[in-house]
Design an enzyme around this catalytic site. Structure first.
Site, short mmCIF file in Angstrom:
data_model
loop_
_atom_site.label_atom_id
_atom_site.label_comp_id
_atom_site.label_asym_id
_atom_site.label_seq_id
_atom_site.Cartn_x
_atom_site.Cartn_y
_atom_site.Cartn_z
N GLU A 194 0.85 -1.19 0.00
CA GLU A 194 0.00 0.00 0.00
C GLU A 194 0.89 1.25 0.00
OE1 GLU A 194 -2.85 -0.58 3.20
OE2 GLU A 194 -4.06 -1.88 1.92
N HIS A 451 -18.24 -9.70 5.29
CA HIS A 451 -16.94 -9.11 5.56
C HIS A 451 -16.24 -9.89 6.66
CE1 HIS A 451 -14.22 -5.74 7.13
NE2 HIS A 451 -13.72 -6.18 6.00
N HIS A 452 -15.04 -10.34 6.39
CA HIS A 452 -14.20 -11.02 7.37
C HIS A 452 -12.90 -10.26 7.52
CE1 HIS A 452 -16.11 -15.23 6.39
NE2 HIS A 452 -16.91 -14.49 7.15
N GLU A 453 -12.83 -9.30 8.41
CA GLU A 453 -11.53 -8.68 8.72
C GLU A 453 -10.84 -9.61 9.71
OE1 GLU A 453 -9.56 -5.78 7.81
OE2 GLU A 453 -8.32 -7.20 8.93
N HIS A 521 -8.37 -8.26 0.90
CA HIS A 521 -7.60 -7.02 1.03
C HIS A 521 -6.36 -7.29 1.89
CE1 HIS A 521 -10.43 -3.59 -0.22
NE2 HIS A 521 -10.79 -4.69 -0.86
N GLU A 522 -5.30 -6.59 1.58
CA GLU A 522 -4.00 -6.70 2.28
C GLU A 522 -3.34 -8.07 2.15
OE1 GLU A 522 -6.69 -5.63 4.50
OE2 GLU A 522 -6.43 -3.64 3.69
N GLU A 540 -7.32 -6.29 -3.01
CA GLU A 540 -6.91 -4.89 -2.99
C GLU A 540 -5.40 -4.93 -3.25
OE1 GLU A 540 -6.40 -2.99 0.74
OE2 GLU A 540 -7.53 -1.25 0.10
N GLU A 546 -9.17 3.96 -0.29
CA GLU A 546 -9.21 4.23 1.16
C GLU A 546 -8.12 5.22 1.60
OE1 GLU A 546 -8.37 0.73 3.47
OE2 GLU A 546 -6.60 0.25 2.33
C1 NOJ Z 1 -8.58 -2.27 5.14
C2 NOJ Z 1 -9.37 -2.50 3.90
O1 NOJ Z 1 -8.63 -2.20 2.76
C3 NOJ Z 1 -10.62 -1.67 3.99
O2 NOJ Z 1 -11.35 -1.77 2.80
C4 NOJ Z 1 -11.43 -2.14 5.17
O3 NOJ Z 1 -12.55 -1.33 5.30
C5 NOJ Z 1 -10.61 -2.06 6.45
N1 NOJ Z 1 -9.36 -2.70 6.29
C6 NOJ Z 1 -11.33 -2.71 7.62
O4 NOJ Z 1 -11.47 -4.08 7.39
CA CA Z 2 -6.28 -1.86 2.49
#
Ligand code: NOJ
Ligand code: CA
Length: 800
Positions: A194, A451-453, A521-522, A540, A546
């Site tokens: 990023e 969504h799975h963070e 993402h990440e 991503e 973001e």
């Molecule tokens: C980073 C992600 O790129 C973003 O899209 C997300 O909203 C946040 N993390 C929280 O999960």
């Molecule tokens: Ca991100």
């Protein structure tokens, strides 16, 4: 399995016996312009590459160093045998930039052998070691990989490989380049990509190395002040575009490059991401490395057209792909990113200890964090009323899906704590009625996106993955956005180390069993694995929207040359309100783009998963411009790259793939509570169905799709004008073009993004000024299209 329409495989086998071959071996590309050479110099392997007789890669080393072996996989080789082969097929991706992709290469497979090895004490062991190097040479580039078989068939007998389980300490592969090419680069890293890109000569990398960190992502883990990430786009003084990357990274760490640049040498050496114990690969044969790739193109537009990375991946591994489809979506998301609302629900907890955490003693189980008793702070975005508001808007405007973040407990304590048991991916907050909201969405023709963070707690995500995917199946979610923010747990691992690469892959494979599409993402930047696993519909893995005001002008003109070479990006375009103060008074960023720039991105950025990222109320005043986002398709039959230069501009034209236009909506109709016969917004456009017309999908069969094209352009801080010849339209046919263009006084540029709206206006900042013109056009028409600083344009063209 995807159908292969054409396949010609000609085996031109040349077999050499051990030791008889030490000379140079050559391989030409199908068009004869490229030549790869392999050579053993005193037992050490080297390769080089040329185009039209000019060196692209000078003789460069190959091989590995190993733990427990004194002589490594680096020297003492003889050539055992060599095969050459030609391959030509055309395959059909499940989704993509075009309906048919040609995979045409010449291959040279060289088996190398060491007759004995030296063990960790230096003692000679008279057993053979075998390593194969497979070269594939295309008209637009080279791929090569290392293979470690358990045995090989020699001309007379089987050779058993003594190398069975082994640990890599280094990869020696180099890319030695002549001259001092221009580079578009981000710093080498073990954890994030990023960053803004820097454009500089390779010789300047060291002095400029730290600047991308200032506005980049967290956590970053640099390994050298000359480290670089791939895909690395280079341009020589002769105007040749060289791109170094890798393909099919599986069970192997991610490749960075480390640059040595001085008067004598210009060398990029592979630097693999170590695991927590310092090794850069723990391998067991049979196995192979990812492909190391050198793409070589005469024109920038050819870089965008190249399918080198996809072609080097294996064909689709899934028998049934009917459940995989393109998605155009909105989200309860930007409001959290811009601090208008929050992911979390309450301020009650100094820390969160989720019930069920196996590391807690029974006396603490569930005693600390009880959300049912918590006082809501009133800023939680994913609440029932707000989610319904988004569903209504998305349904009214024909979107396929809605992402909701912050639906599940744990967000009060998720960030920067390196927690193991951070989320359970199962329990909604008290104000998020998961069954009812899914029903509400399905009845209106919308799917919710899960969504799975993981907060990078891979340990925890794996603990819950099966249950989390089952929950999705139970309620009809068919896509998940996963995320890996923060340091990896298990501690000491990195986003790009081999065990974590294996985790991302496991998540994709397990998701496929549940018919779930994944947008991570990440996670590591992609390397074409979506050919094999087309449920990997997004990533991503680069600096996306973001980052708001921190994104440099021109960023989106570089990404298609770099990050997107490995697969699509969930860039999340469509931000119409560029003044972040409108979202949260304490947020002072201005974003450097015009509305038309955002529209152009839907065409210049390929992704089968495209978001309209802004708030519904930010679209309401600009519904005429929003119409383009509704009309544009996200999966393509044909793509034409008209103009491009990394860091400057991209202009692309694309024709939608009709067969997948309404696939998301059709799948939704199969759910027990799903609305039947929904027509997606892009399908409406292609079939010429007015928004107000209450057609259902069954009526579409009676209609003929109209020939349709979309053209998009984006530019950096410089205003530009392009002439776009519409000679890709059917001759003799009249079309209606709708042209969304920056107004004469538009500008998305501001010198300092924190100076505030008024001061920016004085600099000419005017991001929302656009014109919309309708015009009859034919294949003879040439459109003159202007872009403002940080601007763009979008054109929809439909047969009348
Ligand atoms: C980073 C992600 O790129 C973003 O899209 C997300 O909203 C946040 N993390 C929280 O999960
Ligand atoms: Ca991100």
């Amino acid at each position: 399995m995807r159908k292969i329409v054409a396949y010609i495989g000609i085996l031109l086998a040349t077999v050499f016996t051990v030791g008889a071959q030490t000379g140079v071996m050559n391989l030409k590309s199908p068009d004869g312009r490229m030549e790869a050479r392999f050579e053993l110099k005193d037992g050490v392997p080297y390769y080089s590459l040329s185009r039209d007789g000019k060196a692209v890669i000078l003789p460069s080393r190959m091989g590995f160093t190993l733990e427990w072996r004194k002589n490594d996989m680096a020297s003492g080789f003889q050539v055992n045998n060599v095969h050459e082969e030609t391959f030509d097929e055309t395959w059909q991706p499940v989704w993509g930039e075009e309906a048919n992709i040609r995979n045409h290469y010449n291959e040279m497979v060289i088996s190398l052998q060491q007759d004995y090895y030296l063990d960790h004490e230096g003692k000679r062991v008279d057993k053979p070691t075998v390593m194969i190097i497979r070269f594939r040479l295309y008209d637009d580039g080279l791929g090569f990989r290392y293979e470690f078989p358990q045995e090989i068939q020699n001309s007379e007998f089987i050779v058993h490989n003594s190398l069975i389980t082994f640990w890599l300490t280094d990869e020696l592969t180099e890319f030695r380049l002549p001259g001092d090419p221009m580079a578009w680069w981000i710093p080498g890293d073990y954890d994030t990509q990023e960053f803004n890109y820097t454009q500089s000569r390779l010789s300047q990398v060291r002095e400029l190395h730290d600047s991308p960190h200032i506005s980049g992502g967290w956590p970053w883990k640099s390994f050298s002040d000359t480290g670089l990430q791939t895909a690395l786009q280079l341009k020589t003084d002769d105007g040749l575009y060289i791109n170094i990357h890798e393909a099919a990274v599986l069970d192997f760490p991610t490749m960075n490059l480390d640059l040595t640049y001085n008067e004598e040498v210009n060398r990029l050496k592979v630097h693999l991401t170590p695991d927590a114990t310092g090794y850069v690969g723990r391998l067991t044969s049979p196995c192979y490395s990812p492909w190391r790739t050198v793409q070589v193109c005469d024109k920038a537009t050819d870089v965008l057209r190249s399918r080198l990375i996809l072609n080097l991946n294996e064909p689709c591994a899934l028998e049934d792909v009917s459940w995989i489809h393109p998605v155009k979506y909105m989200g309860v998301w930007w409001e959290m990113i811009s601090d208008h609302s929050t992911w979390g629900y309450t301020n009650d907890f100094p820390s969160v200890r989720l019930p069920g955490d196996p590391s807690l003693p029974p006396s603490l189980q569930g005693a600390i964090t009880d959300y049912t008793k918590a006082k809501p702070h009133g800023r939680h975005g994913a609440n029932n009323a707000n989610v319904r508001r988004y569903i209504d808007f998305a349904a009214k405007h024909g979107f396929d899906a809605l992402l909701i973040e912050g639906w599940n407990i744990g967000w009060e304590d998720w960030y920067g704590k390196d927690k193991d048991y951070v989320f359970d991916f199962l329990t909604p907050y008290p104000d998020f009625d998961l069954p009812a909201l899914n029903r509400y969405a399905h009845e209106r023709g919308i799917r919710l996106i899960m969504h799975h963070e993981s907060s990078s707690s891979v340990t925890n995500y794996e603990r819950f993955m099966e249950r989390a995917y089952n929950l999705m199946n139970e309620y009809g979610y068919d896509a998940v956005k996963s995320g890996y923010v923060g340091h990896i747990v298990p501690h000491g691992e990195h986003h790009y180390s081999q065990p974590i690469i294996n985790h991302y892959h496991r998540a994709i494979v397990e998701a496929a069993k549940h018919h779930i599409m994944v947008n991570a993402h990440e996670a590591v930047r992609p390397t074409g694995l979506c050919r094999t696993w087309p449920n990997m519909i997004g990533n991503e893995s680069a600096m996306g929207t973001e980052f708001r005001g921190r994104i440099n002008p021109g960023h989106t003109t570089i990404l298609p040359f770099t990050r997107l070479q490995g697969g699509p990006m969930d860039y999340t375009p469509g931000i119409f309100e560029t003044d972040m103060e409108k979202n949260a008074p304490w947020n002072h960023d201005l974003m450097r783009h015009t509305i038309c720039n955002q529209l152009g991105l839907y065409v210049t950025f390929y992704s089968p998963l495209q978001m309209a990222a802004d708030f519904p109320e930010h679209y309401e005043p600009y519904m005429d411009a929003f119409q383009f986002i509704k009309d544009v398709a996200v999966d393509w039959d044909t793509s034409i790259y008209l103009y491009a230069e990394p860091g400057d501009y991209i202009v692309t034209a694309r024709k939608p793939k009709v067969s997948t236009l309404n696939q998301a909506a059709d799948g939704l109709g199969e759910l027990p509570d799903g609305k039947k016969g929904v027509i997606s917004n892009a399908a409406r456009f292609v079939y010429g169905i007015e928004d107000t017309n209450a057609f259902t999908h069954s009526h579409i069969n009676a209609l003929k799709p109209r020939d349709t094209w979309f053209v998009g352009g984006v530019t950096d801080e410089n205003a530009r004008e392009f002439s776009v010849r519409l000679d890709f339209l059917k001759p003799g046919v009249k079309y209606e073009a709708t042209i969304y263009a920056d107004a004469k006084d538009a500008s998305g540029y501001v010198s300092d993004v924190t100076i505030g709206w008024e001061a920016a206006r004085k600099e000419g900042y005017n991001p929302k000024a656009y014109t919309i013109t309708k015009k009859t056009v034919t294949s003879k028409t040439v459109l003159k299209l202007k872009m403002a600083p940080c601007g763009g344009f979008a054109v929809s063209i439909r047969e009348r």
